[in-house]
Write a protein that holds these residues in place. Structure first.
Motif, PDB file in Angstrom:
ATOM      1  N   VAL A  76      11.933 -16.534  -7.118  1.00  0.00           N
ATOM      2  CA  VAL A  76      11.319 -15.272  -6.732  1.00  0.00           C
ATOM      3  C   VAL A  76      10.613 -15.499  -5.399  1.00  0.00           C
ATOM      4  CG1 VAL A  76       9.600 -13.522  -7.303  1.00  0.00           C
ATOM      5  CG2 VAL A  76      10.997 -14.538  -9.115  1.00  0.00           C
ATOM      6  N   VAL A  77      10.869 -14.601  -4.444  1.00  0.00           N
ATOM      7  CA  VAL A  77      10.219 -14.652  -3.147  1.00  0.00           C
ATOM      8  C   VAL A  77       9.274 -13.457  -3.057  1.00  0.00           C
ATOM      9  CG1 VAL A  77      10.558 -14.593  -0.645  1.00  0.00           C
ATOM     10  CG2 VAL A  77      12.261 -15.722  -2.101  1.00  0.00           C
ATOM     11  N   GLY A  78       7.997 -13.735  -2.930  1.00  0.00           N
ATOM     12  CA  GLY A  78       7.015 -12.674  -2.730  1.00  0.00           C
ATOM     13  C   GLY A  78       6.930 -12.367  -1.240  1.00  0.00           C
ATOM     14  N   VAL A  79       6.934 -11.101  -0.907  1.00  0.00           N
ATOM     15  CA  VAL A  79       6.933 -10.686   0.488  1.00  0.00           C
ATOM     16  C   VAL A  79       5.654  -9.920   0.781  1.00  0.00           C
ATOM     17  CG1 VAL A  79       8.166  -9.387   2.266  1.00  0.00           C
ATOM     18  CG2 VAL A  79       9.446 -10.499   0.422  1.00  0.00           C
ATOM     19  N   GLU A  80       4.809 -10.481   1.642  1.00  0.00           N
ATOM     20  CA  GLU A  80       3.610  -9.775   2.077  1.00  0.00           C
ATOM     21  C   GLU A  80       3.925  -9.117   3.410  1.00  0.00           C
ATOM     22  OE1 GLU A  80      -0.863 -10.856   1.742  1.00  0.00           O
ATOM     23  OE2 GLU A  80      -0.110 -11.709   3.612  1.00  0.00           O
ATOM     24  N   ILE A  81       3.877  -7.810   3.443  1.00  0.00           N
ATOM     25  CA  ILE A  81       4.219  -7.053   4.643  1.00  0.00           C
ATOM     26  C   ILE A  81       2.926  -6.617   5.315  1.00  0.00           C
ATOM     27  CG2 ILE A  81       5.390  -5.005   5.540  1.00  0.00           C
ATOM     28  CD1 ILE A  81       7.176  -5.164   2.991  1.00  0.00           C
ATOM     29  N   MET A  82       2.799  -6.962   6.579  1.00  0.00           N
ATOM     30  CA  MET A  82       1.591  -6.617   7.322  1.00  0.00           C
ATOM     31  C   MET A  82       1.863  -5.409   8.215  1.00  0.00           C
ATOM     32  SD  MET A  82      -0.536  -8.816   6.181  1.00  0.00           S
ATOM     33  CE  MET A  82      -1.923  -8.529   7.260  1.00  0.00           C
ATOM     34  N   ALA A  83       0.873  -4.551   8.313  1.00  0.00           N
ATOM     35  CA  ALA A  83       0.894  -3.407   9.228  1.00  0.00           C
ATOM     36  C   ALA A  83      -0.337  -3.582  10.112  1.00  0.00           C
ATOM     37  CB  ALA A  83       0.853  -2.093   8.472  1.00  0.00           C
ATOM     38  N   GLY A  84      -0.144  -4.244  11.238  1.00  0.00           N
ATOM     39  CA  GLY A  84      -1.291  -4.612  12.064  1.00  0.00           C
ATOM     40  C   GLY A  84      -2.066  -5.703  11.366  1.00  0.00           C
ATOM     41  N   ASP A  85      -3.355  -5.461  11.132  1.00  0.00           N
ATOM     42  CA  ASP A  85      -4.207  -6.460  10.483  1.00  0.00           C
ATOM     43  C   ASP A  85      -4.349  -6.252   8.986  1.00  0.00           C
ATOM     44  OD1 ASP A  85      -4.708  -7.763  12.875  1.00  0.00           O
ATOM     45  OD2 ASP A  85      -6.447  -6.501  13.346  1.00  0.00           O
ATOM     46  N   SER A  86      -3.700  -5.227   8.431  1.00  0.00           N
ATOM     47  CA  SER A  86      -3.841  -4.971   7.000  1.00  0.00           C
ATOM     48  C   SER A  86      -2.492  -5.084   6.293  1.00  0.00           C
ATOM     49  CB  SER A  86      -4.454  -3.590   6.757  1.00  0.00           C
ATOM     50  OG  SER A  86      -3.697  -2.603   7.405  1.00  0.00           O
ATOM     51  N   VAL A  87      -2.568  -5.283   4.987  1.00  0.00           N
ATOM     52  CA  VAL A  87      -1.362  -5.405   4.166  1.00  0.00           C
ATOM     53  C   VAL A  87      -0.757  -4.022   3.988  1.00  0.00           C
ATOM     54  CG1 VAL A  87      -0.462  -6.070   1.911  1.00  0.00           C
ATOM     55  CG2 VAL A  87      -2.234  -7.446   2.996  1.00  0.00           C
ATOM     56  N   SER A 125      11.835   0.292   0.144  1.00  0.00           N
ATOM     57  CA  SER A 125      12.494  -0.852  -0.491  1.00  0.00           C
ATOM     58  C   SER A 125      12.600  -1.995   0.508  1.00  0.00           C
ATOM     59  CB  SER A 125      13.888  -0.464  -1.002  1.00  0.00           C
ATOM     60  OG  SER A 125      14.721  -0.108   0.086  1.00  0.00           O
ATOM     61  N   ILE A 126      12.827  -3.183  -0.019  1.00  0.00           N
ATOM     62  CA  ILE A 126      13.092  -4.331   0.842  1.00  0.00           C
ATOM     63  C   ILE A 126      14.457  -4.901   0.476  1.00  0.00           C
ATOM     64  CG2 ILE A 126      10.691  -4.910   1.355  1.00  0.00           C
ATOM     65  CD1 ILE A 126      10.826  -7.071  -0.781  1.00  0.00           C
ATOM     66  N   VAL A 127      15.110  -5.495   1.473  1.00  0.00           N
ATOM     67  CA  VAL A 127      16.441  -6.069   1.273  1.00  0.00           C
ATOM     68  C   VAL A 127      16.478  -7.450   1.915  1.00  0.00           C
ATOM     69  CG1 VAL A 127      18.915  -5.813   1.734  1.00  0.00           C
ATOM     70  CG2 VAL A 127      17.510  -3.788   1.306  1.00  0.00           C
ATOM     71  N   PHE A 128      16.920  -8.434   1.145  1.00  0.00           N
ATOM     72  CA  PHE A 128      17.094  -9.816   1.602  1.00  0.00           C
ATOM     73  C   PHE A 128      18.579 -10.004   1.870  1.00  0.00           C
ATOM     74  CE2 PHE A 128      17.930 -14.288   0.110  1.00  0.00           C
ATOM     75  CZ  PHE A 128      17.312 -14.951   1.176  1.00  0.00           C
ATOM     76  N   THR A 129      18.922 -10.444   3.079  1.00  0.00           N
ATOM     77  CA  THR A 129      20.325 -10.633   3.457  1.00  0.00           C
ATOM     78  C   THR A 129      20.528 -12.033   4.004  1.00  0.00           C
ATOM     79  OG1 THR A 129      20.506  -8.294   4.028  1.00  0.00           O
ATOM     80  CG2 THR A 129      22.213  -9.751   4.894  1.00  0.00           C
ATOM     81  N   VAL A 130      21.621 -12.688   3.586  1.00  0.00           N
ATOM     82  CA  VAL A 130      21.989 -14.008   4.081  1.00  0.00           C
ATOM     83  C   VAL A 130      23.403 -13.925   4.643  1.00  0.00           C
ATOM     84  CG1 VAL A 130      22.399 -16.435   3.487  1.00  0.00           C
ATOM     85  CG2 VAL A 130      20.556 -15.166   2.353  1.00  0.00           C
ATOM     86  N   ARG A 131      23.556 -14.425   5.858  1.00  0.00           N
ATOM     87  CA  ARG A 131      24.866 -14.536   6.508  1.00  0.00           C
ATOM     88  C   ARG A 131      25.046 -15.973   6.991  1.00  0.00           C
ATOM     89  NH1 ARG A 131      26.898  -9.344   8.550  1.00  0.00           N
ATOM     90  NH2 ARG A 131      25.341  -7.716   8.217  1.00  0.00           N
ATOM     91  N   ALA A 186      12.455  -5.781  -5.720  1.00  0.00           N
ATOM     92  CA  ALA A 186      11.728  -4.988  -6.701  1.00  0.00           C
ATOM     93  C   ALA A 186      10.285  -4.959  -6.217  1.00  0.00           C
ATOM     94  CB  ALA A 186      11.835  -5.621  -8.081  1.00  0.00           C
ATOM     95  N   GLY A 187       9.884  -3.854  -5.607  1.00  0.00           N
ATOM     96  CA  GLY A 187       8.566  -3.821  -4.971  1.00  0.00           C
ATOM     97  C   GLY A 187       8.573  -4.769  -3.793  1.00  0.00           C
ATOM     98  N   ILE A 208      11.563 -10.427  -4.093  1.00  0.00           N
ATOM     99  CA  ILE A 208      13.008 -10.623  -4.108  1.00  0.00           C
ATOM    100  C   ILE A 208      13.304 -11.583  -5.257  1.00  0.00           C
ATOM    101  CG2 ILE A 208      15.005 -11.515  -2.842  1.00  0.00           C
ATOM    102  CD1 ILE A 208      13.808  -9.098  -1.451  1.00  0.00           C
ATOM    103  N   VAL A 209      14.102 -11.144  -6.214  1.00  0.00           N
ATOM    104  CA  VAL A 209      14.467 -11.986  -7.355  1.00  0.00           C
ATOM    105  C   VAL A 209      15.866 -12.529  -7.084  1.00  0.00           C
ATOM    106  CG1 VAL A 209      14.863 -12.066  -9.835  1.00  0.00           C
ATOM    107  CG2 VAL A 209      13.025 -10.630  -8.910  1.00  0.00           C
ATOM    108  N   ILE A 210      15.934 -13.838  -6.879  1.00  0.00           N
ATOM    109  CA  ILE A 210      17.218 -14.512  -6.624  1.00  0.00           C
ATOM    110  C   ILE A 210      17.687 -15.099  -7.947  1.00  0.00           C
ATOM    111  CG2 ILE A 210      18.384 -16.337  -5.331  1.00  0.00           C
ATOM    112  CD1 ILE A 210      16.099 -16.034  -3.227  1.00  0.00           C
ATOM    113  N   ARG A 211      18.868 -14.686  -8.376  1.00  0.00           N
ATOM    114  CA  ARG A 211      19.450 -15.196  -9.618  1.00  0.00           C
ATOM    115  C   ARG A 211      20.371 -16.379  -9.283  1.00  0.00           C
ATOM    116  NH1 ARG A 211      20.727  -9.915  -9.317  1.00  0.00           N
ATOM    117  NH2 ARG A 211      22.890 -10.552  -9.276  1.00  0.00           N
ATOM    118  N   HIS A 212      20.533 -17.270 -10.228  1.00  0.00           N
ATOM    119  CA  HIS A 212      21.331 -18.472  -9.984  1.00  0.00           C
ATOM    120  C   HIS A 212      22.737 -18.142  -9.496  1.00  0.00           C
ATOM    121  CE1 HIS A 212      21.766 -17.544 -14.294  1.00  0.00           C
ATOM    122  NE2 HIS A 212      23.022 -17.924 -14.130  1.00  0.00           N
ATOM    123  N   GLU A 213      23.314 -17.051  -9.991  1.00  0.00           N
ATOM    124  CA  GLU A 213      24.682 -16.713  -9.565  1.00  0.00           C
ATOM    125  C   GLU A 213      24.735 -16.225  -8.111  1.00  0.00           C
ATOM    126  OE1 GLU A 213      23.263 -13.205 -12.199  1.00  0.00           O
ATOM    127  OE2 GLU A 213      23.206 -15.373 -12.346  1.00  0.00           O
TER     128      GLU A 213
END
Length: 121
Positions: free
Chosen positions: A18-29, A37-43, A59-60, A63-68
């Protein structure tokens, strides 16, 4: 195993994480709104001509990465990012957080490392 170090994700092939993503908008979360939504992409390479190897909707702010998701990848370095898609239609890359000219150095986009597994499943 999942590690994040110096804007690089290290993940053992075939592991759940699981990857927790803290998104900043200037100096605040940034608080995600309904419809965001957020999207994780690997190329393999950091360009649109390179096929998408993994793409996971978050999910919020997780990012939940499953073994498959990574079981079929070769051990090595890949290019990844996480994008915020807002309800208003804006698209903002929130990871990797690179500033200035570092954003344009190709080596900075080899930021996802798939490590070998030892235990066969």
């Amino acid at each position: 195993m999942l590690e994040v170090e110096n804007n690089t994700i290290y993940l053992t092939r075939g592991d759940d994480a699981v990857v927790g993503v803290e998104i900043m908008a200037g100096d605040s979360v940034y608080e995600m709104a309904d419809g965001d939504s957020i999207v994780f992409t690997v190329r393999e390479q950091p360009n649109f001509e390179s096929a998408v190897l993994v793409q996971i909707a978050g999910a919020g702010q997780r990012i939940v990465i499953r073994h498959e998701d990574t079981a079929g990848l070769e051990v090595g370095r890949y290019s990844a990012d996480i994008q915020l898609c807002t309800a208003e239609g804006r698209r903002i890359t929130v990871w990797p957080q690179l500033e200035g000219s570092a954003r344009y150095r190709t080596r900075n986009f080899r930021n996802s490392v798939i490590m070998p597994e030892v235990t066969e499943r």
